[in-house]
Design an enzyme around this catalytic site. Structure first.
Site, PDB file in Angstrom:
ATOM      1  N   CYS A 121      36.144 129.205 135.388  1.00 53.78           N
ATOM      2  CA  CYS A 121      36.969 130.226 134.752  1.00 53.78           C
ATOM      3  C   CYS A 121      38.233 129.653 134.131  1.00 53.78           C
ATOM      4  CB  CYS A 121      37.292 131.338 135.726  1.00 53.78           C
ATOM      5  SG  CYS A 121      38.146 130.783 137.205  1.00 53.78           S
ATOM      6  N   HIS A 133      40.451 133.455 140.462  1.00 57.74           N
ATOM      7  CA  HIS A 133      39.977 133.613 139.099  1.00 57.74           C
ATOM      8  C   HIS A 133      41.137 133.372 138.129  1.00 57.74           C
ATOM      9  CE1 HIS A 133      37.111 134.840 136.152  1.00 57.74           C
ATOM     10  NE2 HIS A 133      37.769 135.933 135.787  1.00 57.74           N
ATOM     11  N   ASP A 155      38.790 138.747 129.446  1.00 55.56           N
ATOM     12  CA  ASP A 155      38.267 137.776 130.412  1.00 55.56           C
ATOM     13  C   ASP A 155      37.124 137.010 129.779  1.00 55.56           C
ATOM     14  OD1 ASP A 155      37.369 136.272 132.455  1.00 55.56           O
ATOM     15  OD2 ASP A 155      37.239 137.920 133.910  1.00 55.56           O
TER      16      ASP A 155
END
Lengths: 644, 310
Positions: A405, A449, A465
């Site tokens: 991520c 994250h 995202d």
């Protein structure tokens, strides 16, 4: 005789001492240096062997040498003899060496009390249920050992274990009173050593490629959340941590200066929840994006991160409200927008690519879609991306195309900034797993994250995202389903068998109840409890007073019980004991099993000058206590008075 | 010498005279007399030739008791002990010929050489004070006192008495070797058995029940009973023994302590009396955890040391 009583440590008492020592030392093996554990284990084995062979224990000089050597080794390892780790290591070493110095009963008592002290030190490291149970068992063993040492060979194992259990049970009311009433001081009660909270895992305030991937391997719990209403859907569960605005080409950091207060427009009704945060040595509280109401002792940063005033070192509970739909800083100040466009000089290919996109279509939404589309088509989500060099973003975007991520968030922000859109990285946690047993949402370190935020005119900062574009399942069902097969995962998350999952849920719910109910009994709850008993607003002085009164009542009650159950002592017996005390001053000691006549005979041969008055006392006492005629205490009293 | 003020020492002449016959064993003699006074039976266990039989005979003579003796052998039958009925031709009926058990002092010599069947015939008579033979129950004479001797169990050809039977003996003695001075006198005098015939009774058998009643009336104060209880309880808790003392043993301990106190001329029992008789009362009733033998004298000493006198 008195020296005998002091010295006697019977051979059969030694295994008890070893047992007590092992029980109090063993849990420290989990975190102390391996060499110390091995040395301690070897010392135990050596002592045990000497005992079995009935050999002489090492001499005083050898012991002194061993202590000096142990201190030197600890000094070399920790550079001090004090502080949490070094201090505990020192105690553990001394405990092991004391077993080589078991000469008298006094040595055995020292071991028992060192054991009690070592029990305390375990709470520096863990306060879990297992620790509690282990320490309770060890406490029982140490107490039994102490009783065995005092009781001598006549004390049976069953007897001392039963007595120790009864003693421990009798101390329960006092324990409860202290637990409920001892003033709770926020933060540690005494100055904990500097290193007390070292080694906690959690998000940090800087992000480099790989920093979050490291966290993803930990199954440790970061925090637990209990929602007042329904659980928000997984795609909305973004727990906001530090926002990273400055980029030096490799590392992302928060903007160090002051940012004006955030301006939030709520577009949906707020939802309330309580977070129980594990200590992580940082100030951020990880509220659900975006927090609308904070607990009293928290502040909201300009980037919408909820922060405590002090670093969170212990597990703590907070109440929040958050809204899932919002507008954030639609009128963002020019300097803030400006610094979220800044780029270091590297990664030229990425900058070029973004500029080309902007030339094609400058609409912000089109730029975002372009980037997400790129990720969705050609990129892989993995915990084991290749290492990146000087122009990390370029390498990632054009060569490796695999990342976690933080790679996607960083690359996305660089692309957006290059295309002229203010953008920044937001770190925190995403998702979480609801425990069906107690309804708590459990968020682990593996849920760490990073995502991006883009500022758009009219809409303010909008969450994008990029990981969702690459691997939608990461967002919907968590990391375990998102990673390709064969990648390492926290052991906990690899469990797929249903009954094991159920068991894990149960266990975590029990742990959570322990944390919430037992460890979470803080000042607030103490105050509520006392308010329910009609004592509102009790401060520490009131508490000390109540505690004093309660323990006094408990003590008085147990004293009354003990007195009423005390065997009735005959007046003749009391006078006899008085006579024995007088004799003891003359260095004549009477064993409990020695009869008065035997004592008189012994005194007659050892100390003839005392024989005549003692014989009078003995005769009067025997007549008073054992004859059918009953108590002629007057004669006995007069005889005792004549004792020199 | 500090001792308790004494009124008189009854039976002192008996003890003194017995001392002249059995040399150097005054404690054992006193225990044997105490056992008789407490109304219990005595077991003497030792190697052959240490004076077991002589002791029994001496006591019988001195106390004026009607004495009989059974030598136990492996072919002894119960009827040899209790007696048989034989047909009397003159009167044309069965007539009971009482066995040797119908006496006031019975010496059962080497009891563990007989089979368990013969042993139990004796032991039942001891427990009940009567004999049932051929459907008729006949009371035994009063007083009835059994002195049984037994060889150490590890000797060949013995049937060791089980614990349940041992429990019927109030006291158990070991005579042991005499000390050198006593043995020298023994050798010089050419054996003591010849003197047995010279003994004249110092007591009448009919006086014995009265003495026994006096002994039973010796005062045992509450603290003393507590002490007996504590010792019995400690024997049950002590790790050294396989099992503890029975309530019958507790009663026996108290009775023996009373007799011991009475022989000392006291009308009250003291912890000293309990400690003095405890080895003789307890050793054959306790079984040491190590090995299968009786509890050792050291075990009993440790038991005494583990109990505070209340």
């Amino acid at each position: 005789m008195s020296t005998q009583a002091k010295e006697a440590l019977d051979h059969a008492a030694t295994p008890w001492l070893f047992l007590a020592a092992v029980a109090t030392v063993a849990p420290h093996f989990a975190h102390q240096p391996a060499w110390l554990s091995i040395a301690v284990a070897l010392t135990f084995a050596w002592g045990g062997w000497l005992w079995r062979q009935d050999r002489r224990l090492p001499g005083r000089w050898l012991l002194a040498l061993l202590v000096a050597g142990g201190c030197a080794a600890i000094l070399a390892e920790f550079h001090t003899l004090f502080g949490r780790d070094a201090g505990v290591a020192l105690l553990v070493m001394l405990m092991a060496l004391k077993l080589l110095e078991l000469k008298s009963r006094r040595d055995a008592i020292v071991i028992a009390f060192l054991g009690y002290f070592l029990l305390l030190t375990h709470y520096f490291y863990s306060q879990s249920i297992f620790t509690g149970l282990w320490l309770l068992t060890a406490l029982w063993l140490v107490t039994a050992t102490l009783m065995r040492v005092h009781g001598g060979p006549a004390a049976t194992a069953r007897g001392v274990l039963r007595h120790a259990a009864v003693l421990a049970a009798q101390s329960l009311p006092f324990m409860l009173a202290l637990y409920l009433l001892f003033p709770r001081i926020p933060g540690p009660l005494w100055g904990l050593p500097q290193d007390a909270h070292a080694g906690r895992t959690g998000l940090s305030d800087a992000m480099t490629p790989g920093s979050i991937a490291d966290l993803a391997l930990s199954g440790e719990i970061a925090f637990r959340v209990l929602f007042d209403g329904a659980l928000p859907p997984p795609s909305k569960r973004y727990w906001r941590g530090p926002v990273l605005e400055t980029f030096d080409g490799r590392t992302w950091r928060p903007y160090p200066g002051v940012t004006p207060r955030p301006r939030l427009t709520l577009l949906s009704p707020p939802i309330a929840y309580q977070t129980t945060l594990e200590g992580h040595n940082q100030r951020w509280l990880l509220a659900l994006d975006a927090p609308s109401a904070l607990p009293d002792d928290a502040v909201l940063s300009g980037t919408l991160t909820a922060n405590a005033r002090q670093p969170i070192v212990n597990r703590q509970r907070f109440s929040f409200s958050s809204v899932l739909d919002y507008r954030f800083n639609v009128d963002e100040a020019q300097p803030v927008r400006q610094r979220n466009l800044a780029l270091p000089g590297n990664n030229p290919r990425s900058v070029d690519l973004a500029r080309r996109w902007r030339a094609e279509n400058p609409a912000p939404q089109a730029l975002i879609d372009k980037a997400l589309d790129l990720f969705a088509r050609e990129f892989f989500y993995t915990l084991q991306p290749p290492l990146l060099g000087e122009n990390g973003i370029d390498e990632f975007l054009f060569t490796s195309k695999r990342g976690f991520c933080e790679h996607f968030a960083a690359a996305f922000v660089v692309l957006m900034r290059s295309a002229g859109l203010p953008a920044r990285v937001v770190t925190g946690y995403q998702g979480g797993e609801q425990n069906p047993v107690d309804g708590y949402l459990v968020v682990r370190q593996s849920d760490a994250h990073a995502w991006a935020e883009v500022w758009l005119a009219e809409r303010g900062w909008v969450r994008v995202d990029p990981t969702a574009a690459v691997s939608p399942s990461r967002i919907e069902t968590g990391i375990a389903n998102a990673l390709p097969a064969g990648e390492p995962l926290p052991a906990l998350l690899q469990i797929r068998a249903d009954w094991l999952v159920t068991l894990r849920y149960r266990w975590e719910a029990i742990n959570n109840a322990w944390n919430q109910q037992v460890l979470g009994f803080d000042r607030e709850r103490q105050r509520n409890l006392l308010a329910r008993f009609g004592l509102p607003d009790a401060d520490w002085r009131d508490l000390a007073l109540i505690l004093g009164i309660t323990t006094a009542i408990l003590l008085a009650a147990s004293l009354a019980w003990a007195l009423s159950h005390r065997p009735h002592r005959d007046p003749a017996m009391r006078l006899w004991q008085k006579a024995l005390r007088r004799l003891a001053r003359k260095q004549i000691h009477c064993a409990p099993w020695e009869t008065p006549l035997a004592l008189a005979a012994r005194v007659n041969s050892e100390r003839p000058e005392l024989a005549a008055p003692l014989t009078e006392v003995v005769n009067a006492y025997l007549l008073a206590r054992y004859s059918a005629a009953g108590n002629d205490l007057k004669t006995l009293r007069a005889a005792i008075a004549r004792l020199p | 010498m500090p001792t308790f003020p004494l009124a008189r020492r009854p039976l002192a002449p008996v003890l003194a005279r017995a001392d002249e016959i059995i040399l150097g064993k005054s404690t054992e003699i006193r225990l044997a007399v105490a056992c008789l006074l407490a109304g219990g039976h005595l077991l003497i266990e030792d190697l052959p030739g240490l004076g077991k039989t002589t002791l029994a005979q001496t006591l019988a003579h001195l106390l004026g008791l009607q004495f009989s003796r059974i030598q136990f052998t492996s072919d002894l039958l119960p009827a040899d002990i209790t007696g048989v009925s034989i047909f009397d031709h003159e009167r044309s009926e069965f007539r009971f010929l009482p066995g040797p058990i119908f006496s006031q002092l019975l010496l059962a010599d080497e009891i563990n050489r007989a089979t368990p069947k013969a042993q139990s015939a004796l032991l039942e008579a001891m427990a009940e004070g009567q004999v049932t033979a051929e459907g008729e129950t006949r009371p035994l004479p009063r007083p009835f006192f059994v002195i049984a001797t037994q060889n150490p169990m590890h000797q060949i050809g013995t049937f060791p008495l089980p614990e349940s039977q041992l429990d019927r003996f109030l006291l158990r003695l070991e005579l042991g070797y005499p000390d050198q001075a006593a043995e020298r006198r023994l050798l010089a005098s050419g054996g003591q058995r010849q003197h047995l015939d010279e003994l004249t009774p110092l007591l009448d058998a009919s006086a014995l029940p009265a003495l026994q009643r006096e002994v039973a009336a010796v005062h045992a104060a509450g603290p003393l009973i507590d002490y007996v209880l504590a010792l019995v309880e400690a024997s049950r808790q002590a790790p050294a023994f396989q099992h503890g003392l029975s309530p019958r043993a507790g009663l026996g301990l108290l009775a023996a302590a009373r007799a011991w106190a009475w022989l000392d001329g006291r009308d009250m029992a003291l912890p000293d009396d309990v400690q003095a008789v405890l080895p003789a009362v307890a050793r054959h009733r306790l079984r040491s955890l190590q090995g299968s033998d009786h509890a050792s004298a050291e075990d009993i000493a440790a038991l005494i040391r583990s109990v505070a006198i209340p």
